[in-house]
Design a protein around this motif. Structure first.
Motif, PDB file in Angstrom:
ATOM      1  N   GLU A   1       6.409 -20.703  -7.295  1.00 41.99           N
ATOM      2  CA  GLU A   1       8.185 -20.666  -7.538  1.00 41.99           C
ATOM      3  C   GLU A   1       8.719 -19.264  -7.884  1.00 41.99           C
ATOM      4  O   GLU A   1       8.296 -18.845  -8.927  1.00 41.99           O
ATOM      5  CB  GLU A   1       8.263 -21.949  -7.888  1.00 41.99           C
ATOM      6  N   ARG A   2       9.771 -18.796  -7.357  1.00 37.67           N
ATOM      7  CA  ARG A   2      10.112 -17.470  -7.488  1.00 37.67           C
ATOM      8  C   ARG A   2      10.802 -17.181  -8.978  1.00 37.67           C
ATOM      9  O   ARG A   2      10.779 -15.611  -9.536  1.00 37.67           O
ATOM     10  CB  ARG A   2      11.393 -16.797  -6.794  1.00 37.67           C
ATOM     11  N   HIS A   3      11.076 -18.387 -10.164  1.00 37.72           N
ATOM     12  CA  HIS A   3      11.680 -18.240 -11.255  1.00 37.72           C
ATOM     13  C   HIS A   3      10.947 -18.857 -11.904  1.00 37.72           C
ATOM     14  O   HIS A   3      11.908 -19.386 -13.111  1.00 37.72           O
ATOM     15  CB  HIS A   3      13.052 -18.596 -11.044  1.00 37.72           C
ATOM     16  N   SER A   4       9.880 -19.302 -11.651  1.00 35.91           N
ATOM     17  CA  SER A   4       8.615 -20.346 -12.848  1.00 35.91           C
ATOM     18  C   SER A   4       8.715 -19.388 -13.890  1.00 35.91           C
ATOM     19  O   SER A   4       8.305 -19.565 -15.069  1.00 35.91           O
ATOM     20  CB  SER A   4       7.389 -20.379 -12.218  1.00 35.91           C
ATOM     21  N   ALA A   5       9.052 -18.118 -13.886  1.00 35.73           N
ATOM     22  CA  ALA A   5       8.549 -17.731 -15.482  1.00 35.73           C
ATOM     23  C   ALA A   5       9.395 -17.739 -16.090  1.00 35.73           C
ATOM     24  O   ALA A   5       8.900 -17.987 -17.137  1.00 35.73           O
ATOM     25  CB  ALA A   5       7.789 -16.059 -15.285  1.00 35.73           C
ATOM     26  N   ALA A   6      10.622 -17.636 -15.743  1.00 36.60           N
ATOM     27  CA  ALA A   6      11.628 -17.938 -16.701  1.00 36.60           C
ATOM     28  C   ALA A   6      11.868 -19.208 -17.323  1.00 36.60           C
ATOM     29  O   ALA A   6      12.098 -19.233 -18.218  1.00 36.60           O
ATOM     30  CB  ALA A   6      12.796 -17.202 -15.800  1.00 36.60           C
ATOM     31  N   TRP A   7      11.254 -20.005 -15.981  1.00 33.46           N
ATOM     32  CA  TRP A   7      11.860 -21.486 -16.715  1.00 33.46           C
ATOM     33  C   TRP A   7      10.694 -21.953 -17.649  1.00 33.46           C
ATOM     34  O   TRP A   7      11.100 -22.277 -18.645  1.00 33.46           O
ATOM     35  CB  TRP A   7      11.335 -22.268 -15.607  1.00 33.46           C
ATOM     36  N   ALA A   8       9.644 -21.006 -16.999  1.00 36.40           N
ATOM     37  CA  ALA A   8       8.596 -21.748 -18.025  1.00 36.40           C
ATOM     38  C   ALA A   8       8.782 -20.472 -19.700  1.00 36.40           C
ATOM     39  O   ALA A   8       8.529 -21.301 -20.643  1.00 36.40           O
ATOM     40  CB  ALA A   8       6.866 -21.308 -17.776  1.00 36.40           C
ATOM     41  N   ARG A   9       9.104 -19.423 -19.528  1.00 33.60           N
ATOM     42  CA  ARG A   9       9.934 -19.592 -21.294  1.00 33.60           C
ATOM     43  C   ARG A   9      10.971 -20.424 -21.546  1.00 33.60           C
ATOM     44  O   ARG A   9      10.385 -20.429 -23.117  1.00 33.60           O
ATOM     45  CB  ARG A   9      10.182 -18.319 -21.022  1.00 33.60           C
ATOM     46  N   ASP A  10      12.155 -20.676 -20.703  1.00 31.16           N
ATOM     47  CA  ASP A  10      12.599 -21.620 -21.631  1.00 31.16           C
ATOM     48  C   ASP A  10      11.543 -23.016 -22.297  1.00 31.16           C
ATOM     49  O   ASP A  10      12.324 -23.786 -23.146  1.00 31.16           O
ATOM     50  CB  ASP A  10      13.546 -22.186 -20.626  1.00 31.16           C
ATOM     51  N   TRP A  11      10.725 -23.192 -21.542  1.00 31.08           N
ATOM     52  CA  TRP A  11       9.915 -24.967 -21.651  1.00 31.08           C
ATOM     53  C   TRP A  11       9.477 -24.233 -22.729  1.00 31.08           C
ATOM     54  O   TRP A  11       8.946 -25.243 -23.722  1.00 31.08           O
ATOM     55  CB  TRP A  11       8.821 -24.959 -20.724  1.00 31.08           C
ATOM     56  N   LEU A  12       8.834 -23.168 -23.316  1.00 31.90           N
ATOM     57  CA  LEU A  12       7.894 -22.972 -24.806  1.00 31.90           C
ATOM     58  C   LEU A  12       9.413 -22.718 -24.885  1.00 31.90           C
ATOM     59  O   LEU A  12       8.751 -22.921 -27.063  1.00 31.90           O
ATOM     60  CB  LEU A  12       7.483 -21.698 -24.028  1.00 31.90           C
TER      61      LEU A  12
ATOM     62  N   SER B   1       3.038 -26.007 -26.295  1.00 33.04           N
ATOM     63  CA  SER B   1       2.833 -26.791 -25.201  1.00 33.04           C
ATOM     64  C   SER B   1       1.777 -26.351 -24.235  1.00 33.04           C
ATOM     65  O   SER B   1       1.983 -24.826 -24.030  1.00 33.04           O
ATOM     66  CB  SER B   1       3.749 -27.041 -24.213  1.00 33.04           C
ATOM     67  N   ALA B   2       0.750 -26.446 -23.735  1.00 31.52           N
ATOM     68  CA  ALA B   2      -0.410 -26.624 -23.149  1.00 31.52           C
ATOM     69  C   ALA B   2      -0.356 -26.160 -21.576  1.00 31.52           C
ATOM     70  O   ALA B   2      -0.735 -24.977 -20.310  1.00 31.52           O
ATOM     71  CB  ALA B   2      -1.572 -27.280 -23.086  1.00 31.52           C
ATOM     72  N   GLU B   3       0.574 -27.022 -21.035  1.00 28.31           N
ATOM     73  CA  GLU B   3       1.130 -27.000 -19.813  1.00 28.31           C
ATOM     74  C   GLU B   3       2.377 -25.844 -19.951  1.00 28.31           C
ATOM     75  O   GLU B   3       2.451 -24.937 -18.641  1.00 28.31           O
ATOM     76  CB  GLU B   3       1.327 -28.693 -19.222  1.00 28.31           C
ATOM     77  N   ALA B   4       2.787 -25.626 -20.666  1.00 28.28           N
ATOM     78  CA  ALA B   4       4.054 -24.339 -20.528  1.00 28.28           C
ATOM     79  C   ALA B   4       3.226 -23.748 -20.676  1.00 28.28           C
ATOM     80  O   ALA B   4       4.063 -22.426 -19.724  1.00 28.28           O
ATOM     81  CB  ALA B   4       5.445 -24.526 -21.367  1.00 28.28           C
ATOM     82  N   ALA B   5       2.597 -22.650 -21.057  1.00 31.50           N
ATOM     83  CA  ALA B   5       1.450 -21.643 -21.215  1.00 31.50           C
ATOM     84  C   ALA B   5       1.132 -20.824 -19.980  1.00 31.50           C
ATOM     85  O   ALA B   5       0.408 -19.568 -19.481  1.00 31.50           O
ATOM     86  CB  ALA B   5       0.585 -22.093 -22.529  1.00 31.50           C
ATOM     87  N   LEU B   6       0.102 -22.985 -19.516  1.00 30.49           N
ATOM     88  CA  LEU B   6      -0.475 -22.642 -17.838  1.00 30.49           C
ATOM     89  C   LEU B   6       0.836 -22.256 -17.084  1.00 30.49           C
ATOM     90  O   LEU B   6       0.784 -21.112 -16.340  1.00 30.49           O
ATOM     91  CB  LEU B   6      -1.061 -24.414 -17.465  1.00 30.49           C
ATOM     92  N   LEU B   7       1.822 -22.845 -17.123  1.00 29.47           N
ATOM     93  CA  LEU B   7       2.707 -22.382 -16.072  1.00 29.47           C
ATOM     94  C   LEU B   7       3.028 -20.488 -16.578  1.00 29.47           C
ATOM     95  O   LEU B   7       3.261 -20.007 -15.433  1.00 29.47           O
ATOM     96  CB  LEU B   7       4.053 -23.394 -15.839  1.00 29.47           C
TER      97      LEU B   7
ATOM     98  N   LEU C   1       0.483 -18.531 -14.719  1.00 29.59           N
ATOM     99  CA  LEU C   1       0.402 -18.657 -12.877  1.00 29.59           C
ATOM    100  C   LEU C   1       1.418 -18.404 -12.884  1.00 29.59           C
ATOM    101  O   LEU C   1       1.230 -17.258 -11.523  1.00 29.59           O
ATOM    102  CB  LEU C   1       0.460 -19.914 -12.339  1.00 29.59           C
ATOM    103  N   ALA C   2       2.150 -18.336 -13.626  1.00 29.88           N
ATOM    104  CA  ALA C   2       3.589 -17.655 -12.489  1.00 29.88           C
ATOM    105  C   ALA C   2       3.048 -16.182 -13.269  1.00 29.88           C
ATOM    106  O   ALA C   2       3.630 -15.340 -11.582  1.00 29.88           O
ATOM    107  CB  ALA C   2       4.720 -18.104 -13.428  1.00 29.88           C
ATOM    108  N   LEU C   3       2.921 -15.636 -14.288  1.00 28.98           N
ATOM    109  CA  LEU C   3       2.242 -13.915 -14.185  1.00 28.98           C
ATOM    110  C   LEU C   3       2.049 -13.732 -13.083  1.00 28.98           C
ATOM    111  O   LEU C   3       1.551 -11.884 -13.528  1.00 28.98           O
ATOM    112  CB  LEU C   3       2.651 -13.801 -15.742  1.00 28.98           C
TER     113      LEU C   3
END
Length: 316
Positions: A67-78, A84-90, A93-95
């Motif tokens: 998903e195009r903006h996954s990296a930005a949202w994953a950083r918000d999640w972190l 969170s292991a799931e946030a780091a994983l997302l 994979l986004a990067l």
């Protein structure tokens, strides 16, 4: 008389929506749609509840990372959940996806994957991310090492085996046909050592298609796979029959990537000229076409899929 086999390069018009990497995973589709709007909680819930179903976790994490903006949202999640292991994983994979598009430095994607691996030592998915990246931009030796890291955590990892088959098929691309090519040995080994109900039984068919991709790109096979003799030899027929018989006995309705296997198997049956068997597979596939192998060697995959399906269904 049945209709003639399809021309795999007949049209360039694409129904892009039909080539959805999420396949038929409705929970994944919903979580990805929420993530596109910045609501990462759905992705969190999805990955947490997927748990150690490693093939499903890998499939879902890879698709969410696309998903195009996954990296930005994953950083918000972190920021909200730093441990969170799931946030780091997302994020990892986004990067990886961004690096494959040339929008991120590969070394930063590798670093993120290693960070995610450190947070979840038993999870093969961060290593899958590294393998995806290295199979595209790295050395073969490193790809083999990373494949070993994935297998040490989950020996029957579906996506990782497909990646290695595609990579190994590229060896000796200028040498022409070789019925003893090592990619066949690798696929046979993986299929034989896997449990009887494992979808890795289809891996020899995948190897055959990947080798066609390489040979056709090098000019050793015609660009229309139906016109190629690649699927008509004795070994090819044995491989196709074994894989189709496995599907009839063990059809894996619940496997997250089963539609990938069904597309490879349907493609092989079309190329083999066995329309009735291909039709049975197309009925199971529905509209869930996958880019590989319908794009091989350089075709627009969805029109190729539709033409092949129409021809196969016209034989029954």
């Amino acid at each position: 008389m049945p209709p003639p086999p399809p021309s795999f390069g007949r049209t360039r018009k694409r129904a892009a929506h039909a080539l959805d990497a999420a396949l038929d995973d409705t929970e994944l589709l919903a979580a990805r749609a929420a993530l596109a709007q910045g609501r990462w909680q759905a992705a969190r819930s999805l990955l947490v509840h997927t748990g150690d179903d490693w093939d499903r976790r890998g499939h879902r994490a890879v698709v969410l990372g696309q998903e195009r903006h996954s990296a930005a949202w994953a950083r918000d999640w972190l920021l909200a959940e730093p441990a969170s292991a799931e946030a780091a994983l997302l994020l990892a994979l986004a990067l990886v996806e961004r690096a494959l598009r040339g929008a991120e430095r590969p070394d930063l994607a590798r670093e993120a994957c290693r960070e995610a691996a450190g947070r979840a030592p038993t999870d093969p998915t961060p290593w899958l991310g590294l393998l995806i990246l290295e199979c595209s931009v790295g050395a073969e030796e490193e790809s083999l090492r990373l494949f070993g890291e994935v297998r040490s955590r989950y020996a029957d990892h579906h996506h990782a085996h497909h990646l290695m088959v595609a990579r190994l098929a590229e060896r000796g691309s200028c040498a022409g046909r070789d019925p003893l090519h090592e990619v066949y040995d690798f696929a046979d080994w993986a299929a034989e050592r896997a449990p009887a109900d494992s979808p890795l039984a289809v891996l020899p068919v995948v190897a055959h298609a990947e080798r066609y991709r390489v040979l056709a790109a090098a000019g050793h096979e015609p660009p229309d796979p139906v016109a190629s003799g690649h699927w008509s030899g004795r070994r090819a027929r044995q491989v196709m029959k074994a894989a189709f018989d496995w599907w009839l006995e063990w059809e894996q309705e619940g496997h997250p990537r089963r539609l990938v296997d069904l597309n490879f198997l349907a493609h092989a049956k079309v190329c083999e000229g066995r329309g009735a068997e291909a039709a049975a597979l197309f009925h199971r596939i529905g509209e869930h076409a996958t880019p590989a192998p319908w794009s091989y060697p350089h075709h627009d995959p969805y029109p190729a899929f539709r033409a092949a399906r129409a021809a196969a269904l016209g034989t029954v």
